[in-house]
Scaffold this active site. Structure first.
Site, PDB file in Angstrom:
ATOM      1  N   LYS A   5      23.272  -5.266   8.029  1.00 12.70           N
ATOM      2  CA  LYS A   5      22.332  -4.703   7.050  1.00 12.70           C
ATOM      3  C   LYS A   5      20.900  -5.159   7.344  1.00 12.70           C
ATOM      4  O   LYS A   5      20.695  -6.117   8.106  1.00 12.70           O
ATOM      5  CB  LYS A   5      22.742  -5.131   5.633  1.00 12.70           C
ATOM      6  N   TYR A 237     -10.095 -15.314   6.788  1.00 18.01           N
ATOM      7  CA  TYR A 237     -10.474 -15.030   5.395  1.00 18.01           C
ATOM      8  C   TYR A 237     -10.459 -16.271   4.506  1.00 18.01           C
ATOM      9  O   TYR A 237      -9.504 -17.043   4.546  1.00 18.01           O
ATOM     10  CB  TYR A 237      -9.493 -14.021   4.789  1.00 18.01           C
TER      11      TYR A 237
END
Ligand code: PLP
Length: 351
Positions: A5, A237
């Site tokens: 999955k 940033y």
């Protein structure tokens, strides 16, 4: 059952399903029916099971694709039975018991109705109950009392179903920690996910080496830029990192858009030119910076974020610790923008 999955925990669902089958896995497991149908669409034969259905789910397609479909409650049984009538063929279903995970699955109080209704549908030729199964809550915590409690409840719920006439091909409850450390949980089938990708389910139960595992995924990038920087330069940033003196900076072209956790800002480890470096400042969407301490690797040189650790590179577990998460999340989140290159016996193939 090889659990593939979530794009095989980030490793690529189809190549991993194929590799698992070649290695002897008798079953392939996915969460959603869409994943299971994609496995079939890729031409993969054999048993494929999926367990995370929502109302209106593609039951008809699931029956036509010969999936083994988990049923956790009456709404799902009603829908799969209706689809079987339309297709004109019995649906293969597996009844899921909630033995104490408190997530998906049928609680003991609702189990008799679900089992009896499934047995009736089987008698009508609309379903075949191929399995009885459940999932652990705390198998990665050695000695956790819920393990024994869940096992006992599982045995009771299986025994009730068998008493009501269910003849399951397989009974299963073990995930990776169960598979690796709890032989009494193995029943007819085990469902390892993370262990298949060479990662220990939790450092608490052991390292990969303790279990003879070797991490499959290596994540590396080519440095996009190396530059000399003065002291006092704010990096990335927010300027959460400021160069302490004259230095060199390397730019790694991977960011949270690729699944690099922003929580690893200032902490994530990277191997460059044989030295372990740390993410300097914030991880941005597409890139982050490392302080190279005056070293001058060339643009294009390799930065290894994680791998099996053979070359002294960090592991996914190291990144998990740096970001305050688990290694499952580190590998699973690696995004579609990162090309997967499959290395097999020395040859490499790009998917
Ligand atoms: C139902 C089910 N079985 C098996 C697994 C595999 O778990 P693990 O990766 O811990 O082996 C999962 C994954 O969470 C799951 O949801």
């Amino acid at each position: 059952m090889a659990v593939v999955k979530a794009d095989a925990y980030g490793h690529g669902m189809i190549p991993c399903a194929r590799a698992a089958q070649e290695a002897g896995a008798a079953w392939i497991g996915t969460a959603t029916p869409e994943e299971a149908l994609a496995v079939r669409a890729a031409g993969i034969e054999g048993r494929v099971m999926c367990w995370l259905w929502t109302p209106g789910g593609p039951w008809r397609e699931g029956i036509e694709a010969d999936l083994d479909m988990s049923v956790s409650g009456m709404w799902a049984l009603d829908e799969v039975v209706a689809a079987a009538r339309v297709v004109g063929r019995a649906a293969r279903i597996q009844l899921k018991a909630d033995t104490g995970l408190g997530r998906n699955g049928c609680l003991p109080g609702d189990w008799p109705e679900l089992v009896r209704s499934a047995v009736a549908a089987e008698r009508d030729g609309l379903v075949v109950v191929t399995g009885l199964w459940s999932h652990f809550a705390c198998a990665d915590e050695p000695g956790h009392p819920s393990i024994a409690a869940q096992l006992e409840r599982f045995r009771e719920m299986v025994s009730f179903a068998e008493g009501a006439g269910v003849r399951p091909e397989v009974r299963h409850i073990a995930n990776s920690p169960g598979t690796l450390t709890l032989p009494e949980t193995h029943f007819d089938l085990v469902r390892p996910g993370i262990a298949m990708y060479g990662i220990s389910p939790s450092p608490e139960i052991g390292t990969p080496e303790d279990f003879g595992l070797r991490p499959v995924m290596t994540l590396s990038a080519s440095l996009a830029l190396v530059k000399h920087a003065p002291g006092g330069l704010g990096v990335s940033y927010g300027h959460h990192y400021v160069t302490p003196g004259e230095t060199t900076l390397g730019l790694v072209p991977l960011g949270y858009g690729d699944g690099i956790p922003r929580h690893a800002s200032g902490t994530g480890p990277v191997l460059i030119g044989g030295k372990l470096r740390t993410v300097a400042g914030r991880v941005a969407m597409d890139q982050f910076v490392v302080d190279l301490g005056g070293d001058e690797p060339a643009a294009g040189d390799e930065a290894v974020l994680f791998g099996p650790g053979d070359r002294g590179e960090p592991t996914a577990e190291d990144w998990a610790q740096a970001a305050g998460t688990i290694a499952y999340e580190i590998v699973t989140r690696i995004g579609a923008r990162v090309p997967r290159v499959y290395v097999d016996g020395g040859g490499a193939a790009r998917e």
